[in-house]
Write a protein that holds these residues in place. Structure first.
Motif: not given
Ligand code: SAM
Length: 433
Positions: A226-234, A289-299
């Motif tokens: 998984m890729l987490d875009i804008g992952s903040g403090i993790g 590359v990634y099976d999943y791409i996730f992003s919480r409240d970044c874009i």
């Protein structure tokens, strides 16, 4: 060549795909030689960079700390300036400076990591009539150090020499990263937000809400990437690894945010997790590359949504799923207060229809969009009530001004929702198999 050398070359090539003919290496340890691949000259002192010219790549390995340019008391402005100036003078435009530092033995990585990132990102000088500096590509953990020694603080900064237009005299910030770190995501701001949202999260509803959002993927294959875009403090990254057993890469452009995530993972040592400080729009994640791409409240922060969607599509595996929650806009006419809020944050809010249209344009299928604003209203109301009830605890670490800023900010968002200005949206889609 070692895996670390290969990782560094992959990053440097992604930042400057033209290739490297003239290479200078300045090692304090003998580990990085790049032998056999590059035509290189080796230098032993920072000052000897002055004898280098027309370089395409300069690699500086564990020099800044050992030579006292970066100490436990902070960055040493004079020597650091001379070093960066020498590197800029020695490099061709478009050439890459690689700075590798292991901060695991360093007194204060929590401060050094973001302050060094900030320093190199905003450094600009006039050289031979050109206003030049570094285009920050990334600051990234070295994988071998994570896997072989559990060291999450061994870093490379990848910086490309670029000619810039001098900023306006009244410009408060130099780059978008600088803007994020100096406005919304200062260290105090991050701490107060975390108090509000809950441990490790800088997004509405904290840990429990993030689980509910992750469940919208419809299940995970154990061990997938998984890729987490804008992952903040993790928080989201660590949850995806610890709860679902995923291998997760977290990226964030705010050095303050990601440094906090990195220091926490260094203590926790979950090797399913790795991080890079970078812009998710320009970073080359590779293809399929990634099976999943996730992003919480970044874009909502990102101006070029087409470039972002293109990058996401490219790096997803065929059949891979992307799921994004974002601040969005509703159908109501914007109030003056909402315009001001949006301008101050440089948000790029989209309607659900715009998101759907863009996803289809970029080739995604099974596109699902959902308006979650009612849930947003519920969460904001609960979080504001919690702040009021627990103010004694809040005041242990934060001031009245910080309390007011959060309380008023949450109240204002509830009003923007009332006017159908502010939405909270979810988007999920698949790359065709
Ligand atoms: N996802 C995290 C969470 O749930 O706690 C953090 C959410 S925070 C509201 C949004 C994050 O997006 C910030 O950390 C910000 O620095 C990051 N961000 C903004 N623009 C970005 C970009 N172009 N590339 C990577 N991250 C970015």
């Amino acid at each position: 060549m070692s895996a670390t050398e290969r990782q560094i070359l992959r990053l440097a090539n992604a930042a400057a795909p033209a290739g490297f003919k003239q290479v200078a290496i300045l090692p304090r340890t003998s580990s990085l030689k790049f032998s056999g691949l590059l035509s290189s000259s080796t230098h032993s002192e920072v000052t000897s960079l002055d004898s280098v010219s027309n370089a395409d790549l300069i690699v500086v390995d564990k020099v800044l700390v050992s030579d006292g340019l970066v100490t436990k008391d902070g960055l040493q402005g004079g020597p650091l300036d001379s070093f960066l100036l020498s590197a800029l003078t020695a490099l061709n435009t478009g050439g890459v400076l690689v700075v590798r530092e292991d901060l695991s033995q360093h007194a204060n990585p929590r401060v050094t990591l973001p302050s060094l990132t900030d320093y190199v990102d905003v450094f600009r000088r006039d050289i031979s009539g050109k206003y030049v500096g570094f285009d920050f590509y990334c600051a990234e953990q070295l994988d071998s150090s994570i896997h072989l020694t559990g060291n999450y603080l061994d870093f490379v900064w990848i910086l490309r020499k670029k000619e810039f237009t001098p900023p306006a005299a009244d410009a408060a910030t130099v780059t978008f990263r600088d803007f994020l770190d100096k406005t919304q995501y200062t260290n105090t701001g991050i701490g107060a937000y975390e108090w509000m949202f809950g441990k490790d999260f800088i997004s509405p509803g904290g840990y429990d809400e993030n689980i509910r959002v992750l469940e919208q993927f419809g299940g995970f294959e154990y061990g997938a990437k998984m890729l987490d875009i804008g992952s903040g403090i993790g928080g989201g990254v660590r949850q995806a690894a610890a709860v679902y057993g995923l291998q997760v890469t977290g990226v964030d452009l705010s050095a303050n945010m990601l440094s906090e995530a990195i220091v926490r993972i260094h203590d926790e040592k979950d090797s399913r997790v790795n991080y890079s400080i970078c812009d998710a729009v320009t970073y080359d994640f590779g293809e399929n590359v990634y099976d999943y791409i996730f992003s919480r409240d970044c874009i909502q922060h990102i101006p070029d949504q087409d470039a972002l969607f293109k990058n996401i599509y490219k790096s997803l595996k065929p059949g891979g799923v992307v799921l994004i929650t974002m601040y969005g806009k509703g159908k109501g006419a914007w109030t003056e207060a909402f315009k001001k809020y949006n301008d101050q944050r440089f948000y790029h809010l989209q309607t659900l229809d715009e998101v759907k249209e863009r996803a289809l344009k970029h080739g995604f299928e099974a596109v699902h969009v959902e308006n979650m604003t009612e849930r947003f209203r519920e969460i904001l109301t609960n979080e504001r009530a919690h702040l009021e009830k627990e103010k004694a605890d809040f005041f242990k670490n934060y001031t009245q001004a910080e309390f007011d800023s959060l309380y008023n900010g949450w109240s204002a968002k509830l009003k923007y929702i009332e006017a159908d200005n502010h939405n909270w949206n979810l988007f999920r889609a698949r790359k065709p198999a």
